[in-house]
Design a protein around this motif. Sequence first.
Motif, PDB file in Angstrom:
ATOM      1  N   ASN A  63       9.941   0.021  -4.015  1.00  0.00           N
ATOM      2  CA  ASN A  63       8.994  -0.935  -4.599  1.00  0.00           C
ATOM      3  C   ASN A  63       9.221  -1.040  -6.108  1.00  0.00           C
ATOM      4  O   ASN A  63       8.842  -0.150  -6.866  1.00  0.00           O
ATOM      5  N   ASN A 102      -6.162  -7.643  -6.018  1.00  0.00           N
ATOM      6  CA  ASN A 102      -6.287  -6.186  -5.886  1.00  0.00           C
ATOM      7  C   ASN A 102      -5.738  -5.487  -7.108  1.00  0.00           C
ATOM      8  O   ASN A 102      -4.813  -5.977  -7.776  1.00  0.00           O
ATOM      9  N   GLY A 130      -3.900   0.479  -7.511  1.00  0.00           N
ATOM     10  CA  GLY A 130      -3.376   1.549  -8.365  1.00  0.00           C
ATOM     11  C   GLY A 130      -2.563   2.586  -7.605  1.00  0.00           C
ATOM     12  O   GLY A 130      -2.577   3.773  -7.955  1.00  0.00           O
ATOM     13  N   LEU A 131      -1.883   2.120  -6.561  1.00  0.00           N
ATOM     14  CA  LEU A 131      -0.941   2.969  -5.827  1.00  0.00           C
ATOM     15  C   LEU A 131      -1.597   4.202  -5.172  1.00  0.00           C
ATOM     16  O   LEU A 131      -1.049   5.305  -5.211  1.00  0.00           O
ATOM     17  N   PRO A 132      -2.768   4.008  -4.525  1.00  0.00           N
ATOM     18  CA  PRO A 132      -3.324   5.147  -3.781  1.00  0.00           C
ATOM     19  C   PRO A 132      -2.427   5.418  -2.575  1.00  0.00           C
ATOM     20  O   PRO A 132      -1.993   4.478  -1.904  1.00  0.00           O
ATOM     21  N   CYS A 192       5.136  -2.873  -8.402  1.00  0.00           N
ATOM     22  CA  CYS A 192       3.696  -2.592  -8.403  1.00  0.00           C
ATOM     23  C   CYS A 192       3.087  -3.068  -9.717  1.00  0.00           C
ATOM     24  O   CYS A 192       3.489  -2.618 -10.784  1.00  0.00           O
ATOM     25  N   LYS A 203       2.461   2.315   3.325  1.00  0.00           N
ATOM     26  CA  LYS A 203       1.986   2.209   1.943  1.00  0.00           C
ATOM     27  C   LYS A 203       3.053   2.866   1.055  1.00  0.00           C
ATOM     28  O   LYS A 203       3.672   3.859   1.447  1.00  0.00           O
ATOM     29  N   THR A 204       3.285   2.300  -0.110  1.00  0.00           N
ATOM     30  CA  THR A 204       4.270   2.870  -1.029  1.00  0.00           C
ATOM     31  C   THR A 204       3.895   4.317  -1.361  1.00  0.00           C
ATOM     32  O   THR A 204       2.796   4.583  -1.856  1.00  0.00           O
TER      33      THR A 204
HETATM   34  O1  RRO Z   1      -1.350  -0.133  -4.988  1.00  0.00           O
HETATM   35  C1  RRO Z   1      -1.360  -1.224  -5.602  1.00  0.00           C
HETATM   36  O2  RRO Z   1      -2.182  -1.482  -6.511  1.00  0.00           O
HETATM   37  C2  RRO Z   1      -0.374  -2.275  -5.320  1.00  0.00           C
HETATM   38  C3  RRO Z   1       0.968  -2.046  -5.170  1.00  0.00           C
HETATM   39 BR1  RRO Z   1       1.713  -0.339  -5.193  1.00  0.00          BR
HETATM   40  C4  RRO Z   1       1.851  -3.149  -4.992  1.00  0.00           C
HETATM   41  O3  RRO Z   1       3.091  -3.015  -4.876  1.00  0.00           O
HETATM   42  N1  RRO Z   1       1.317  -4.392  -4.966  1.00  0.00           N
HETATM   43  C5  RRO Z   1       0.006  -4.614  -5.103  1.00  0.00           C
HETATM   44  O4  RRO Z   1      -0.446  -5.774  -5.082  1.00  0.00           O
HETATM   45  N2  RRO Z   1      -0.846  -3.545  -5.267  1.00  0.00           N
END
Ligand code: RRO
Length: 310
Positions: free
Chosen positions: A128, A69, A72-74, A131, A45-46
């Motif tokens: 990334n 989705n 929000g980068l959780p 996002c 995960k980022t």
């Molecule tokens: O966490 C996200 O909302 C998210 C990320 Br970081 C991303 O790079 N791509 C995505 O579809 N959702």
Amino acid sequence: MTSTATTVGTFHFSNCLMNAAGIHCYTRKELADIDASMAGSFVTKTGTLNERAGNPEPRYFDTDLGSINSMGLPNLGIDYYLEYVTELEKNPDNKPHFLSLVGLSPDETHLILKKVQDSDYQGLVELNLSCPNVPGKPQIAYDFEATEKLLSEAFSYYTKPLGVKLPPYFDIVHFDQAAAIFNQFPLVFVNCVNSIGNGLVISDETVVIKPKDGFGGIGGDYIKPTALANVHAFYKRLNPSIKIIGTGGVKTGRDAFEHILCGASMVQVGTALHQEGVAIFERITNELKAIMAEKGYETIEDFRGQLKTL
Ligand code: RRO
């Protein structure tokens, strides 16, 4: 013997299939599940500098044709993922992995990249740039000036293998402009594509996810034609040393075959992995091998990028 093995930079993978960042890669347990599967690698995960809870739920929704989705980068913070991939790297028998990361600002991105530069980790990093879901933060890679500045600053100190995760582009001029920027840097790969940003899925009279009044990134079947176009557009334009990772709409061996035909050296599975679980890697690998065997291809290099035009 049919082989789906592949190479990205100096890294060798026994299988070209793996997860897409964001899917089944939040905890060590999920990452270990992928590692124990037929997948050739995993991407985390980022990770941001600090742990983040992300957006309010519901924030992911599966449909018959894909997903939406706005997570929000959780994430559990860069240290969590950096420590795990560094630990795995100590055993030379392990697969190579990808560490995904980005900061909430250019300064934060540089802080994180410097942390990785100063660490023992020698593996691949995916920055990334795409996002779509952090309120108030536009996708970096849609701002070409900001992208060029960020990469130029990053490569002034970062010397380890680095690639970027891109959003889909929709105009030939944008393919040209983006490729001209990426070709200036010693990138090891570009990954096409992240979700198509800011779509809207409705059930009855209501949105299906809570953040951003229902707007979110679209994945799955909806995005395969866009993903294939981006893979092929960058395959045609980038220096051959920059490998392409194909992501978007992969749920069968045929989908993976098409990504490779467009130029992908590695193929990632997002929405379909979420819907089917890690057993999907064995199914898609077997389906891909069957197609290759029928066509007389022994390795993916026998057909990678060989898409025919009319
Ligand atoms: O966490 C996200 O909302 C998210 C990320 Br970081 C991303 O790079 N791509 C995505 O579809 N959702």
